[in-house]
Write a protein that holds these residues in place. Structure first.
Motif, short mmCIF file in Angstrom:
data_model
loop_
_atom_site.label_atom_id
_atom_site.label_comp_id
_atom_site.label_asym_id
_atom_site.label_seq_id
_atom_site.Cartn_x
_atom_site.Cartn_y
_atom_site.Cartn_z
N GLN A 36 14.74 37.31 -20.35
CA GLN A 36 13.80 36.76 -21.32
C GLN A 36 12.43 36.61 -20.69
O GLN A 36 12.30 36.15 -19.55
CB GLN A 36 14.29 35.41 -21.82
CG GLN A 36 15.56 35.51 -22.62
CD GLN A 36 16.01 34.15 -23.13
OE1 GLN A 36 15.43 33.13 -22.79
NE2 GLN A 36 17.05 34.16 -23.93
N VAL A 37 11.42 37.01 -21.46
CA VAL A 37 10.03 36.86 -21.04
C VAL A 37 9.34 35.98 -22.07
O VAL A 37 9.44 36.22 -23.27
CB VAL A 37 9.32 38.24 -20.95
CG1 VAL A 37 7.85 38.07 -20.62
CG2 VAL A 37 9.99 39.11 -19.93
N ASP A 38 8.65 34.95 -21.61
CA ASP A 38 7.92 34.06 -22.50
C ASP A 38 6.72 34.79 -23.07
O ASP A 38 6.04 35.55 -22.37
CB ASP A 38 7.48 32.83 -21.72
CG ASP A 38 6.87 31.77 -22.60
OD1 ASP A 38 6.05 30.98 -22.10
OD2 ASP A 38 7.22 31.73 -23.79
N SER A 39 6.44 34.58 -24.35
CA SER A 39 5.32 35.28 -24.97
C SER A 39 3.98 34.81 -24.39
O SER A 39 3.01 35.56 -24.38
CB SER A 39 5.34 35.09 -26.48
OG SER A 39 5.28 33.72 -26.81
N GLY A 40 3.92 33.58 -23.88
CA GLY A 40 2.70 33.11 -23.22
C GLY A 40 2.40 33.89 -21.95
O GLY A 40 1.25 34.15 -21.61
N THR A 41 3.46 34.29 -21.24
CA THR A 41 3.29 35.10 -20.04
C THR A 41 2.73 36.48 -20.39
O THR A 41 1.84 36.99 -19.72
CB THR A 41 4.64 35.26 -19.31
OG1 THR A 41 5.19 33.98 -19.08
CG2 THR A 41 4.47 36.00 -18.00
#
Length: 131
Positions: A36-41
């Motif tokens: 999972q990758v945070d959309s903020g990143t």
């Protein structure tokens, strides 16, 4: 020896194939939920891919299948959860025009600005050729 075929390895092609394979595996892991990758990143590192990333993950508002009724009821529940007040139980009185005295605007005065005529250049100081 004529039946033997030799191929030359191109370093750029090998590097490109490795990069495409890594990106494909990463996308597969993202879609399946294993990584999972945070959309903020994503917004910080690669801002031009932020909206396509949100659409791919189903976070973009255009991809959410919500109706207006569901949004209104969820908003009411959120308000009740945060404040402890149910909006349906509130009584709000709205004053009409008759109950509030009208405020009259002051009369506007127009200021006259005098217009001056442009200066005429002296005929002897002009740069135009004569005759």
């Amino acid at each position: 020896m004529k039946d033997v075929e030799s191929r030359r390895k191109v370093p750029a092609a090998v590097i490109a194939m490795i990069c495409v394979s890594i990106i494909g595996i990463l996308q597969l892991l993202l879609v399946t939920g294993a990584y999972q990758v945070d959309s903020g990143t994503v917004r910080k590192i690669v801002p031009f891919l932020y909206n396509p990333f949100r659409k791919m993950m189903g976070e973009h508002p255009s991809t959410r299948p919500q109706t207006a009724d569901a949004q209104a009821s969820s908003r009411d529940l959120e308000i009740e959860t945060v404040t402890g007040i149910n909006p349906e139980n509130l009584s709000i009185e709205i004053k009409t025009e008759g109950s509030v005295p009208a405020i009259e605007a002051p009369e506007e005065t127009h200021t006259l600005i005098p217009v001056s005529e442009p200066k005429k250049p002296a005929p002897l100081d002009s740069d135009e050729p004569v005759g």
